[in-house]
Design a protein around this motif. Structure first.
Motif, mmCIF file in Angstrom:
data_model
loop_
_atom_site.group_PDB
_atom_site.id
_atom_site.type_symbol
_atom_site.label_atom_id
_atom_site.label_comp_id
_atom_site.label_asym_id
_atom_site.label_seq_id
_atom_site.Cartn_x
_atom_site.Cartn_y
_atom_site.Cartn_z
ATOM 1 N N ALA A 382 0.832 -1.205 0.000
ATOM 2 C CA ALA A 382 0.000 0.000 0.000
ATOM 3 C C ALA A 382 0.868 1.256 0.000
ATOM 4 N N MET A 383 1.925 1.264 0.843
ATOM 5 C CA MET A 383 2.800 2.432 0.887
ATOM 6 C C MET A 383 3.502 2.634 -0.461
ATOM 7 N N ARG A 384 3.865 1.533 -1.092
ATOM 8 C CA ARG A 384 4.584 1.626 -2.361
ATOM 9 C C ARG A 384 3.691 2.203 -3.448
ATOM 10 N N VAL A 385 2.469 1.698 -3.576
ATOM 11 C CA VAL A 385 1.609 2.152 -4.666
ATOM 12 C C VAL A 385 1.180 3.606 -4.474
ATOM 13 N N ALA A 386 1.173 4.073 -3.218
ATOM 14 C CA ALA A 386 0.772 5.453 -2.939
ATOM 15 C C ALA A 386 1.957 6.405 -2.869
ATOM 16 N N GLY A 387 3.181 5.905 -3.130
ATOM 17 C CA GLY A 387 4.349 6.762 -3.098
ATOM 18 C C GLY A 387 4.775 7.161 -1.704
ATOM 19 N N LEU A 388 4.449 6.356 -0.708
ATOM 20 C CA LEU A 388 4.768 6.686 0.684
ATOM 21 C C LEU A 388 5.921 5.854 1.234
ATOM 22 N N GLU A 389 6.394 4.885 0.468
ATOM 23 C CA GLU A 389 7.385 3.941 0.982
ATOM 24 C C GLU A 389 8.700 4.626 1.338
ATOM 25 N N GLN A 390 9.013 5.765 0.677
ATOM 26 C CA GLN A 390 10.292 6.431 0.907
ATOM 27 C C GLN A 390 10.167 7.678 1.777
ATOM 28 N N ILE A 391 8.964 7.961 2.289
ATOM 29 C CA ILE A 391 8.803 9.088 3.214
ATOM 30 C C ILE A 391 9.392 8.665 4.556
ATOM 31 N N GLY A 392 10.393 9.398 5.039
ATOM 32 C CA GLY A 392 11.193 8.963 6.173
ATOM 33 C C GLY A 392 10.432 8.426 7.365
ATOM 34 N N TRP A 393 9.570 9.228 7.952
ATOM 35 C CA TRP A 393 8.873 8.810 9.178
ATOM 36 C C TRP A 393 7.917 7.651 8.919
ATOM 37 N N ILE A 394 7.384 7.573 7.689
ATOM 38 C CA ILE A 394 6.509 6.451 7.338
ATOM 39 C C ILE A 394 7.345 5.192 7.140
ATOM 40 N N ALA A 395 8.490 5.336 6.454
ATOM 41 C CA ALA A 395 9.377 4.189 6.242
ATOM 42 C C ALA A 395 9.871 3.635 7.571
ATOM 43 N N ASP A 396 10.172 4.534 8.526
ATOM 44 C CA ASP A 396 10.643 4.081 9.834
ATOM 45 C C ASP A 396 9.560 3.276 10.564
ATOM 46 N N ALA A 397 8.331 3.758 10.498
ATOM 47 C CA ALA A 397 7.237 3.047 11.170
ATOM 48 C C ALA A 397 7.018 1.674 10.544
ATOM 49 N N LEU A 398 7.076 1.604 9.218
ATOM 50 C CA LEU A 398 6.880 0.333 8.539
ATOM 51 C C LEU A 398 8.006 -0.639 8.887
ATOM 52 N N ALA A 399 9.235 -0.136 8.930
ATOM 53 C CA ALA A 399 10.374 -0.990 9.279
ATOM 54 C C ALA A 399 10.244 -1.502 10.712
ATOM 55 N N ALA A 400 9.760 -0.652 11.617
ATOM 56 C CA ALA A 400 9.583 -1.081 13.008
ATOM 57 C C ALA A 400 8.578 -2.222 13.091
ATOM 58 N N ALA A 401 7.485 -2.106 12.363
ATOM 59 C CA ALA A 401 6.473 -3.160 12.394
ATOM 60 C C ALA A 401 7.028 -4.456 11.824
ATOM 61 N N GLU A 402 7.779 -4.360 10.740
ATOM 62 C CA GLU A 402 8.341 -5.568 10.128
ATOM 63 C C GLU A 402 9.373 -6.233 11.032
ATOM 64 N N ALA A 403 9.995 -5.441 11.898
ATOM 65 C CA ALA A 403 10.976 -5.991 12.842
ATOM 66 C C ALA A 403 10.330 -6.363 14.174
ATOM 67 N N ALA A 404 8.996 -6.333 14.216
ATOM 68 C CA ALA A 404 8.242 -6.682 15.426
ATOM 69 C C ALA A 404 8.532 -5.725 16.572
ATOM 70 N N ARG A 405 8.846 -4.462 16.219
ATOM 71 C CA ARG A 405 9.032 -3.437 17.240
ATOM 72 C C ARG A 405 7.760 -2.586 17.325
ATOM 73 N N PRO A 406 7.526 -1.931 18.462
ATOM 74 C CA PRO A 406 6.318 -1.108 18.596
ATOM 75 C C PRO A 406 6.323 0.059 17.615
ATOM 76 N N LEU A 407 5.152 0.411 17.142
ATOM 77 C CA LEU A 407 5.000 1.593 16.299
ATOM 78 C C LEU A 407 5.059 2.847 17.171
ATOM 79 N N PRO A 408 5.421 3.973 16.596
ATOM 80 C CA PRO A 408 5.404 5.230 17.363
ATOM 81 C C PRO A 408 4.009 5.501 17.929
ATOM 82 N N ARG A 409 3.963 6.268 19.023
ATOM 83 C CA ARG A 409 2.693 6.528 19.702
ATOM 84 C C ARG A 409 1.691 7.232 18.793
ATOM 85 N N SER A 410 2.176 8.044 17.879
ATOM 86 C CA SER A 410 1.243 8.751 16.985
ATOM 87 C C SER A 410 0.466 7.782 16.106
#
Length: 500
Positions: A382-410
């Motif tokens: 979804a992030m890729r098709v919408a052009g969001l995969e490379q937006i820094g704070w979004i990419a960080d949140a996605l990477a955290a989820a894939e690594a089984a780490r908590p997402l940011p509070r926001s």
């Protein structure tokens, strides 16, 4: 005693009742030229005048009368159940008098004796004739006995008696079907006229001049049955229970009376007396009508045909409702409804089912660990098709989820509202639109509109905050499919491959 009050009558009739609006056996079933039994709470009085005024009053007696009053043309009496201690006399079409409304009478079983005189039809009445008068005498009783003619009108009509019809209606009144009132509505308040708290149980008494046969065994009453079991030669027990083979699709389980009662038969030189003791007062009149039929009706149960007809209608309606619900569920779920646990999930399961039901079933069948992987896979697509995969704070949140780490509070608080606001305000976020298709329904063709592609895709990432891997996977796949717009079918095909 009330004063004489003018009462407007229609069709030669007025009603005497203790519970307004209570149903009964109907007119022209049991009675004579003055009184027709209507049920536990009501009877109909007959006048000479068709439409016009009569005078009436009510006398409440401290004890049963020992003599029959003279000066009347016709007298009849019947038993009523007055749980609230109120009785009203009202014209057939609703004409009433204050003095005859909610007259205070004893609570419980009462006997009402109706006296009438000068019952002349208006076609023969002259100005010199006295007014037609009806006087009701009321006293408390502890035994329900049949209606009777005390003084007959020599010129009165001989009405056909229909004890089987009366017994049918009486039994049906004891086993009413549950209300169809929608459960979402508040329950109706209790009717103060039907409050019988604190009232003692009573007896039903019937007499026959010759020996009678009491139907020992089981009386079938649809979903319920009455068991009449012999205790000794003169005593039986009457008890309600559920039937082994109920006939309604939703069987009645509430019993009219949880307590057994006693039936006694005594013989004497003048015949046989039946006493049904310990019955609820509200049931006494109905049970009396039932016993009148059982003692004379040669083992027939006139209520059965009506109950079977009602059951057949209820069964047909239940089947119709089942078919409509099945069709509705098939439309909502793209096929047979999934398991209850899936239907109850707070997720986009139903929307995904309408897009691709086999894909929903595939996600549901995944092991728990694979469900979380599926959610992350869909969110990245979804992030890729919408052009969001490379937006820094979004990419960080996605990477955290894939690594089984908590997402940011926001992303986790208040449904990710803060993260969504940041998405809409971030100048680096691209803005493109995507076609949003709503699935067709019975109400019409599919609805097509457009929305911001990034807003359609971002909930797939927010779905990763859900603690339930199944909900996360379903919601992420659903929002990713929406984000692909017209390319949705290709995404769904890829999902089938990726989620094997």
């Amino acid at each position: 005693m009330t004063d004489w009050a003018r009462l407007f009558v229609s069709y030669c009739q007025y009603d005497v009742f203790t519970v307004p609006g209570a149903s009964g056996v109907g007119i022209y079933v049991l009675g004579d030229d003055l009184v027709h039994v209507g049920g536990p709470h009501q009877f109909t009085g007959f006048c000479g005048i068709h439409t016009g005024w009569i005078e009436a009053r009510v006398r409440v007696l401290p004890a049963p009368p020992t003599v029959i009053d003279t000066g009347w043309d016709v007298i009849s009496e019947a038993t009523l159940w007055s749980p609230s201690g109120r009785l009203s006399v009202v014209g057939l079409m609703g004409g009433g008098a204050e003095a005859l409304t909610d007259v205070a009478v004893p609570r419980g079983l009462i006997r009402v004796r109706v006296h009438a005189r000068d019952r002349l039809h208006e076609t023969v009445r002259t100005d010199g004739d006295p007014p037609e008068r009806h006087e009701l005498h009321v006293w408390a009783v502890s035994e329900e006995t049949p209606w009777r003619t005390v003084l007959a009108d020599p010129g009165g009509r001989a009405w056909e008696q229909k004890p089987a019809k009366a017994a049918e209606q009486a039994m049906l009144s004891l086993v009413p079907r549950p209300s169809n009132r929608p459960a979402v509505l508040r329950p109706l308040p209790p009717d103060p006229y039907e409050d019988d708290a604190g009232l003692a149980r009573v007896a039903v008494v019937r007499h026959r001049p010759a020996p009678v046969e009491v139907p020992v065994g089981v009386l079938p009453v649809g979903d319920l049955e009455v068991r009449l079991e012999r205790v000794d030669g003169e005593t039986l027990t009457w008890s309600w229970t559920t039937a082994d083979a109920p006939i309604f699709p939703e069987p009645l389980t509430a019993l009219p009376d949880d307590e057994p009662s006693t039936v006694r038969l005594t013989s004497g030189p003048d015949g046989v007396t039946l006493r049904h003791e310990g019955v609820r007062g509200r049931h006494a009149v109905a049970l009396g009508l039932i016993w009148d039929h059982l003692l004379d009706g040669a083992g027939s149960y006139p209520w059965l045909e009506t109950l079977r007809g009602q059951a057949a209608e209820a069964t047909a309606q239940a089947e119709k409702t089942r078919r409509l619900k099945a069709a509705h569920d098939a439309e909502r779920w793209g096929g047979p409804p999934p398991p209850e646990r899936l239907r109850r999930l707070p997720s986009q399961a139903q929307s995904l089912a309408r897009m691709d039901r086999p894909l929903l079933d595939r996600i549901d069948a995944l092991p728990v660990a694979r469900r979380r992987e599926a959610a992350c896979w869909a969110a990245r697509r979804a992030m890729r098709v919408a052009g969001l995969e490379q937006i820094g704070w979004i990419a960080d949140a996605l990477a955290a989820a894939e690594a089984a780490r908590p997402l940011p509070r926001s992303f986790t608080e208040q449904g990710g509202a803060a993260a969504f606001r940041r998405l809409l305000a971030d100048p680096e976020v691209p803005h493109s639109t995507v076609t949003l298709r709503r699935e067709p329904t019975r109400l019409g063709a599919p609805h097509v509109t457009e929305m911001l592609q990034q807003a359609a895709a971002f909930p797939a990432l927010l779905a990763l905050a859900n603690d339930d891997p199944l909900v996360a996977a379903i919601d992420a796949v659903h929002h990713a499919a929406l984000a692909h717009g017209d390319d949705r079918d290709r995404f769904l095909a890829d999902a089938h491959t990726a989620l094997r």
